[in-house]
Design a protein around this motif. Structure first.
Motif, PDB file in Angstrom:
ATOM      1  N   ALA A   1      60.803  47.594  43.214  1.00  0.00           N
ATOM      2  CA  ALA A   1      59.503  48.082  43.684  1.00  0.00           C
ATOM      3  C   ALA A   1      59.279  47.723  45.150  1.00  0.00           C
ATOM      4  N   LYS A   2      58.845  48.707  45.933  1.00  0.00           N
ATOM      5  CA  LYS A   2      58.611  48.528  47.372  1.00  0.00           C
ATOM      6  C   LYS A   2      57.125  48.470  47.716  1.00  0.00           C
ATOM      7  N   VAL A   3      56.278  48.972  46.829  1.00  0.00           N
ATOM      8  CA  VAL A   3      54.842  49.055  47.074  1.00  0.00           C
ATOM      9  C   VAL A   3      54.109  48.222  46.041  1.00  0.00           C
ATOM     10  N   ARG A   4      53.070  47.529  46.484  1.00  0.00           N
ATOM     11  CA  ARG A   4      52.249  46.737  45.561  1.00  0.00           C
ATOM     12  C   ARG A   4      50.896  47.421  45.419  1.00  0.00           C
ATOM     13  N   LEU A   5      50.477  47.625  44.174  1.00  0.00           N
ATOM     14  CA  LEU A   5      49.186  48.227  43.873  1.00  0.00           C
ATOM     15  C   LEU A   5      48.416  47.261  42.996  1.00  0.00           C
ATOM     16  N   ASP A   6      47.235  46.834  43.457  1.00  0.00           N
ATOM     17  CA  ASP A   6      46.384  45.940  42.681  1.00  0.00           C
ATOM     18  C   ASP A   6      45.263  46.754  42.060  1.00  0.00           C
ATOM     19  N   ILE A   7      45.146  46.673  40.747  1.00  0.00           N
ATOM     20  CA  ILE A   7      44.101  47.381  40.012  1.00  0.00           C
ATOM     21  C   ILE A   7      43.124  46.336  39.482  1.00  0.00           C
ATOM     22  N   TYR A   8      41.852  46.483  39.829  1.00  0.00           N
ATOM     23  CA  TYR A   8      40.803  45.612  39.322  1.00  0.00           C
ATOM     24  C   TYR A   8      39.978  46.433  38.352  1.00  0.00           C
ATOM     25  N   GLU A   9      39.978  46.004  37.094  1.00  0.00           N
ATOM     26  CA  GLU A   9      39.256  46.782  36.093  1.00  0.00           C
ATOM     27  C   GLU A   9      38.479  45.888  35.148  1.00  0.00           C
ATOM     28  N   ASP A  10      37.430  46.451  34.624  1.00  0.00           N
ATOM     29  CA  ASP A  10      36.599  45.793  33.625  1.00  0.00           C
ATOM     30  C   ASP A  10      36.548  46.739  32.439  1.00  0.00           C
ATOM     31  N   LEU A  11      37.245  46.401  31.380  1.00  0.00           N
ATOM     32  CA  LEU A  11      37.350  47.320  30.247  1.00  0.00           C
ATOM     33  C   LEU A  11      36.055  47.456  29.458  1.00  0.00           C
ATOM     34  N   LEU A  12      35.022  46.696  29.824  1.00  0.00           N
ATOM     35  CA  LEU A  12      33.696  46.911  29.243  1.00  0.00           C
ATOM     36  C   LEU A  12      32.969  48.040  29.962  1.00  0.00           C
ATOM     37  N   CYS A  13      33.449  48.397  31.154  1.00  0.00           N
ATOM     38  CA  CYS A  13      32.902  49.515  31.932  1.00  0.00           C
ATOM     39  C   CYS A  13      33.493  50.808  31.374  1.00  0.00           C
ATOM     40  N   GLY A  14      32.661  51.783  31.134  1.00  0.00           N
ATOM     41  CA  GLY A  14      33.120  53.047  30.551  1.00  0.00           C
ATOM     42  C   GLY A  14      34.147  53.766  31.409  1.00  0.00           C
ATOM     43  N   ASP A  15      33.934  53.796  32.729  1.00  0.00           N
ATOM     44  CA  ASP A  15      34.877  54.483  33.618  1.00  0.00           C
ATOM     45  C   ASP A  15      36.238  53.795  33.615  1.00  0.00           C
ATOM     46  N   CYS A  16      36.244  52.458  33.681  1.00  0.00           N
ATOM     47  CA  CYS A  16      37.517  51.717  33.650  1.00  0.00           C
ATOM     48  C   CYS A  16      38.225  51.928  32.319  1.00  0.00           C
ATOM     49  N   LYS A  17      37.450  51.915  31.246  1.00  0.00           N
ATOM     50  CA  LYS A  17      38.032  52.090  29.920  1.00  0.00           C
ATOM     51  C   LYS A  17      38.653  53.482  29.776  1.00  0.00           C
ATOM     52  N   ASN A  18      38.027  54.492  30.373  1.00  0.00           N
ATOM     53  CA  ASN A  18      38.572  55.852  30.324  1.00  0.00           C
ATOM     54  C   ASN A  18      39.772  56.023  31.251  1.00  0.00           C
ATOM     55  N   PHE A  19      39.822  55.251  32.345  1.00  0.00           N
ATOM     56  CA  PHE A  19      40.909  55.339  33.316  1.00  0.00           C
ATOM     57  C   PHE A  19      42.192  54.694  32.793  1.00  0.00           C
ATOM     58  N   ASP A  20      42.065  53.656  31.997  1.00  0.00           N
ATOM     59  CA  ASP A  20      43.214  52.844  31.592  1.00  0.00           C
ATOM     60  C   ASP A  20      44.303  53.618  30.832  1.00  0.00           C
ATOM     61  N   PRO A  21      44.006  54.357  29.758  1.00  0.00           N
ATOM     62  CA  PRO A  21      45.094  55.031  29.012  1.00  0.00           C
ATOM     63  C   PRO A  21      45.884  56.054  29.835  1.00  0.00           C
ATOM     64  N   PRO A  22      45.233  56.963  30.587  1.00  0.00           N
ATOM     65  CA  PRO A  22      46.061  57.907  31.352  1.00  0.00           C
ATOM     66  C   PRO A  22      46.845  57.229  32.482  1.00  0.00           C
ATOM     67  N   PHE A  23      46.293  56.175  33.069  1.00  0.00           N
ATOM     68  CA  PHE A  23      47.024  55.470  34.122  1.00  0.00           C
ATOM     69  C   PHE A  23      48.255  54.774  33.559  1.00  0.00           C
ATOM     70  N   LYS A  24      48.111  54.112  32.405  1.00  0.00           N
ATOM     71  CA  LYS A  24      49.269  53.468  31.770  1.00  0.00           C
ATOM     72  C   LYS A  24      50.289  54.520  31.334  1.00  0.00           C
ATOM     73  N   ALA A  25      49.817  55.686  30.896  1.00  0.00           N
ATOM     74  CA  ALA A  25      50.748  56.753  30.527  1.00  0.00           C
ATOM     75  C   ALA A  25      51.537  57.201  31.756  1.00  0.00           C
ATOM     76  N   TYR A  26      50.859  57.290  32.916  1.00  0.00           N
ATOM     77  CA  TYR A  26      51.552  57.641  34.158  1.00  0.00           C
ATOM     78  C   TYR A  26      52.598  56.587  34.515  1.00  0.00           C
ATOM     79  N   LEU A  27      52.258  55.325  34.363  1.00  0.00           N
ATOM     80  CA  LEU A  27      53.198  54.255  34.702  1.00  0.00           C
ATOM     81  C   LEU A  27      54.427  54.258  33.793  1.00  0.00           C
ATOM     82  N   ASN A  28      54.301  54.858  32.630  1.00  0.00           N
ATOM     83  CA  ASN A  28      55.430  54.924  31.690  1.00  0.00           C
ATOM     84  C   ASN A  28      56.286  56.173  31.893  1.00  0.00           C
ATOM     85  N   THR A  29      55.988  56.984  32.916  1.00  0.00           N
ATOM     86  CA  THR A  29      56.787  58.174  33.181  1.00  0.00           C
ATOM     87  C   THR A  29      57.919  57.847  34.157  1.00  0.00           C
TER      88      THR A  29
END
Length: 83
Positions: free
Chosen positions: A38-66
């Motif tokens: 890995a050449k790039v570092r990406l820091d994600i700050y999330e609060d899974l009690l927040c609705g937007d963060c909770k909705n963002f998490d599954p598709p983002f993790k799916a992207y990371l698994n591609t």
């Protein structure tokens, strides 16, 4: 009695001004699928009690698994997740 409280407060302020907070050896956060390539570092700050963060998490993790060009995306990006 007030003199003792005053001296105590002065000593507390001096102690707080002199002390240094500990610096961690490694950054906080969970490294998602570590890769030495890995050449790039990406820091994600999330609060899974927040609705937007909770909705963002599954598709983002799916992207990371591609893959990209036959290699996992995490070979290009080191993703640190902070919760």
């Amino acid at each position: 009695n007030m003199k003792i409280v005053g001296v105590f407060l002065v000593l507390m302020v001096i102690g707080m001004a002199v002390c240094k907070p500990p610096v961690p050896r490694t950054p906080y956060g969970h490294l998602y699928k570590p890769s030495p390539l890995a050449k790039v570092r990406l820091d994600i700050y999330e609060d899974l009690l927040c609705g937007d963060c909770k909705n963002f998490d599954p598709p983002f993790k799916a992207y990371l698994n591609t893959t990209y060009n036959g290699r996992p995306v995490t070979d290009y990006i080191a993703v640190y997740i902070h919760t």
